[in-house]
Design a protein around this motif. Structure first.
Motif, PDB file in Angstrom:
ATOM      1  N   MET A   1      41.976  45.577  37.587  1.00  0.00           N
ATOM      2  CA  MET A   1      41.370  46.160  38.786  1.00  0.00           C
ATOM      3  C   MET A   1      40.090  45.406  39.152  1.00  0.00           C
ATOM      4  O   MET A   1      39.883  45.061  40.326  1.00  0.00           O
ATOM      5  CB  MET A   1      41.071  47.642  38.545  1.00  0.00           C
ATOM      6  CG  MET A   1      40.757  48.399  39.814  1.00  0.00           C
ATOM      7  SD  MET A   1      40.397  50.140  39.526  1.00  0.00           S
ATOM      8  CE  MET A   1      38.690  50.050  39.017  1.00  0.00           C
TER       9      MET A   1
ATOM     10  N   THR B   1      40.908  42.109  40.674  1.00  0.00           N
ATOM     11  CA  THR B   1      41.366  42.287  42.064  1.00  0.00           C
ATOM     12  C   THR B   1      40.172  42.541  42.973  1.00  0.00           C
ATOM     13  O   THR B   1      40.102  41.987  44.087  1.00  0.00           O
ATOM     14  CB  THR B   1      42.363  43.467  42.143  1.00  0.00           C
ATOM     15  OG1 THR B   1      43.370  43.266  41.174  1.00  0.00           O
ATOM     16  CG2 THR B   1      43.009  43.552  43.518  1.00  0.00           C
ATOM     17  N   GLN B   2      39.242  43.367  42.503  1.00  0.00           N
ATOM     18  CA  GLN B   2      38.043  43.669  43.298  1.00  0.00           C
ATOM     19  C   GLN B   2      37.223  42.399  43.549  1.00  0.00           C
ATOM     20  O   GLN B   2      36.639  42.239  44.616  1.00  0.00           O
ATOM     21  CB  GLN B   2      37.187  44.713  42.584  1.00  0.00           C
ATOM     22  CG  GLN B   2      37.789  46.113  42.646  1.00  0.00           C
ATOM     23  CD  GLN B   2      37.002  47.123  41.830  1.00  0.00           C
ATOM     24  OE1 GLN B   2      36.439  46.805  40.798  1.00  0.00           O
ATOM     25  NE2 GLN B   2      36.982  48.360  42.301  1.00  0.00           N
TER      26      GLN B   2
ATOM     27  N   GLN C   1      32.426  45.877  46.768  1.00  0.00           N
ATOM     28  CA  GLN C   1      33.359  45.329  45.778  1.00  0.00           C
ATOM     29  C   GLN C   1      32.621  44.475  44.751  1.00  0.00           C
ATOM     30  O   GLN C   1      32.943  44.516  43.559  1.00  0.00           O
ATOM     31  CB  GLN C   1      34.460  44.506  46.470  1.00  0.00           C
ATOM     32  CG  GLN C   1      35.395  45.318  47.367  1.00  0.00           C
ATOM     33  CD  GLN C   1      36.099  46.457  46.666  1.00  0.00           C
ATOM     34  OE1 GLN C   1      36.510  46.331  45.520  1.00  0.00           O
ATOM     35  NE2 GLN C   1      36.222  47.586  47.328  1.00  0.00           N
TER      36      GLN C   1
ATOM     37  N   LEU D   1      30.749  46.693  42.340  1.00  0.00           N
ATOM     38  CA  LEU D   1      31.699  47.346  41.429  1.00  0.00           C
ATOM     39  C   LEU D   1      32.168  46.376  40.342  1.00  0.00           C
ATOM     40  O   LEU D   1      32.363  46.757  39.196  1.00  0.00           O
ATOM     41  CB  LEU D   1      32.914  47.870  42.210  1.00  0.00           C
ATOM     42  CG  LEU D   1      32.667  49.109  43.071  1.00  0.00           C
ATOM     43  CD1 LEU D   1      33.908  49.462  43.867  1.00  0.00           C
ATOM     44  CD2 LEU D   1      32.233  50.293  42.223  1.00  0.00           C
TER      45      LEU D   1
ATOM     46  N   VAL E   1      38.379  39.265  43.840  1.00  0.00           N
ATOM     47  CA  VAL E   1      39.043  38.476  44.894  1.00  0.00           C
ATOM     48  C   VAL E   1      38.923  39.186  46.244  1.00  0.00           C
ATOM     49  O   VAL E   1      38.704  38.547  47.279  1.00  0.00           O
ATOM     50  CB  VAL E   1      40.537  38.221  44.531  1.00  0.00           C
ATOM     51  CG1 VAL E   1      41.144  37.215  45.495  1.00  0.00           C
ATOM     52  CG2 VAL E   1      40.672  37.707  43.114  1.00  0.00           C
ATOM     53  N   LEU E   2      39.045  40.518  46.207  1.00  0.00           N
ATOM     54  CA  LEU E   2      38.924  41.318  47.432  1.00  0.00           C
ATOM     55  C   LEU E   2      37.518  41.141  48.026  1.00  0.00           C
ATOM     56  O   LEU E   2      37.373  40.978  49.251  1.00  0.00           O
ATOM     57  CB  LEU E   2      39.195  42.791  47.099  1.00  0.00           C
ATOM     58  CG  LEU E   2      39.624  43.732  48.219  1.00  0.00           C
ATOM     59  CD1 LEU E   2      40.840  43.210  48.950  1.00  0.00           C
ATOM     60  CD2 LEU E   2      39.925  45.118  47.668  1.00  0.00           C
TER      61      LEU E   2
END
Lengths: 308, 308
Positions: free
Chosen positions: B124, B127-128, B156, B159, B130-131
């Motif tokens: 997760m 992913t955050q 993001q 986080l 890259v997001l």
């Protein structure tokens, strides 16, 4: 020829092969065969076969017309490809189309990442669910660590509950962005594809007319130039109509994109901020504000733990 | 025989086959072969071979002794298995051992879940990451949605940073609980295994002595009873020593378990609470308080996105 020359102001040579290239080459070969077949059928036959032939000739004529069109487009495509031909370019519109294709690609990346986020987050929530149950069990069976297991169980259960709400919010975000990308943008890109085909056709007939205009002006040539002028006008009208369609669709798409993304990015941010600030009330309010309905528990895919 | 009868107070019949059962049966067959071979070597041979034979006989004697012991244990095991024999039981200690095995199994479940949590959470966070980058890129390239992409990118990234800290805390929790379960508990369970083998041996020699005591009391029988009494005493001492070892180890393990788990469950709770309350400062303080050192970024396994 003033119309023609006004249009030529944007002609440039390009080396890019349009998307429909290979398909056109293949169909061209088929068409030449039908064309030759069509020509042989024009020889006078016996009177009893003439009615049947009339229908066949009509059909073959339309195939012949389509074949000539395809041949002209293929020739134009190769001319552009090898830098000999010229093409009509609307610089502003093509720039807008490039931006749309780039935006679609980036939004697809967001969709992939947000979907991956849902997957990882869902697995995490399911693990927290089982972890919460295990902590509860150990809290009851370990008198000397009852409190420690107890408050961990409570925390995991609360996180699970909030996690389901966040999952609902991210799923809503993904669903809305998916509609924007794969329905609305895709619809505009289909019109753009038609527009690009019409541009190739128009340039093919324009080149034809230019070639004839440069040749000798005998009686037969004048007839051919008149016919070419008519074809040029038909394809120019089609090209202009589709260019106008694309321009309008791009404008509406842009407005729609900003509206949808403004709302969805706000939802995404508010839901994530509320969840990761442990603000359950704010998370619930965000869901109500954006009218996000949570899926009933049974409709989710089975836990990765259950699948093992 | 008062010592014997005092010990018999806790004898009960059981049907459970000890862990070492199948191994003992297999070794028993091998031992009978060696035993027969050993007996044949006692025939008087020529004087030149006697020195060599002396060493061989000594070795074979120890094998013979081991063989007899294994045979007795196997017989005792089958007697218990089929409800004919009796076994010595320390009810309190066996209950403690059962609790330990159950606790170990539950802690292993916590380990599995916490490891799965790390995996899902790490995916997760990646992913955050890259997001966040994608949002930053879109913020720069979308003037009309600059703010919306901008604050999502910031969220993001924050986080991700906190996520790395939480990953460090959960990894520390997993590492500490792993040491408790797979080193400390495992060490006590090894002593318990030795204790259970010693109990079987002791019961085998106890049964032997009981059998002989019930038989006729001629001169040869008295000698055999004396020898059986000696063997009984040796195995009783060994059993008692190991029972004492297990009792002490269980006591220390219980103290150690409570101490370790109290600390680790507090760390787990505080780190998770701080992270999911968005309290970066409290999360960092928790890491300092529990002396958790974060791994350098390069030492982690590659992102699932990079692996694709």
């Amino acid at each position: 020829m003033s119309t023609l020359s006004s249009f030529m102001s944007h002609k440039i040579s390009v080396k890019s092969l349009p998307h429909c290239g290979m398909k056109l080459i293949r169909t061209c070969i088929v068409v030449v065969f039908f064309y030759l077949l069509g020509s042989s059928n024009h020889n006078p036959g016996s009177s009893t076969e003439e009615v049947t032939r009339g229908v066949a000739v009509e059909k073959l004529d339309s195939v012949k017309k389509w074949g000539i069109n395809t041949y002209k487009c293929t020739r134009q495509m190769f001319s552009e490809r090898f830098g000999r031909g010229s093409r009509t370019v609307d610089l502003e519109l093509e720039a807008q189309i490039d931006v749309l294709r780039d935006t679609k690609s980036k939004y697809e990346q967001i969709l992939r990442l947000a979907t991956a986020l849902i997957d990882h987050f869902q697995s995490m929530v399911q693990t927290q669910q089982v972890l919460g149950d295990t902590f509860t069990d150990l809290s009851q069976k370990s008198p000397e660590l009852q409190d420690e297991f107890g408050y961990n169980a409570e925390t995991q259960k609360l996180l699970c509950k909030n996690g389901e709400a966040l999952l609902g919010a991210i799923s809503f975000f993904v669903s809305s962005v998916n509609t924007l990308v794969n329905k609305t943008m895709e619809d505009t890109l289909l019109t753009i594809k038609h527009y690009e085909n019409a541009r190739l056709e128009f340039d093919a007939y324009r080149s034809d007319l230019e070639e004839l205009s440069l040749g000798p002006r005998d009686a037969a040539a004048v007839v051919r130039i008149d016919m070419a002028q008519q074809e040029y006008q038909i394809h120019r009208d089609k090209y202009e109509r589709l260019r106008s369609d694309v321009t309008i669709k791009l404008k509406f798409l842009e407005e729609n994109k900003v509206k949808v993304m403004h709302k969805q990015l706000l939802l995404f941010h508010n839901a994530i901020s509320a969840y990761f600030a442990g603000n359950q009330q704010q998370l619930e309010q965000t869901l109500i504000q954006f009218n996000v309905k949570l899926q009933p528990p049974g409709s989710q895919k089975p836990s990765w733990l259950e699948e093992q």
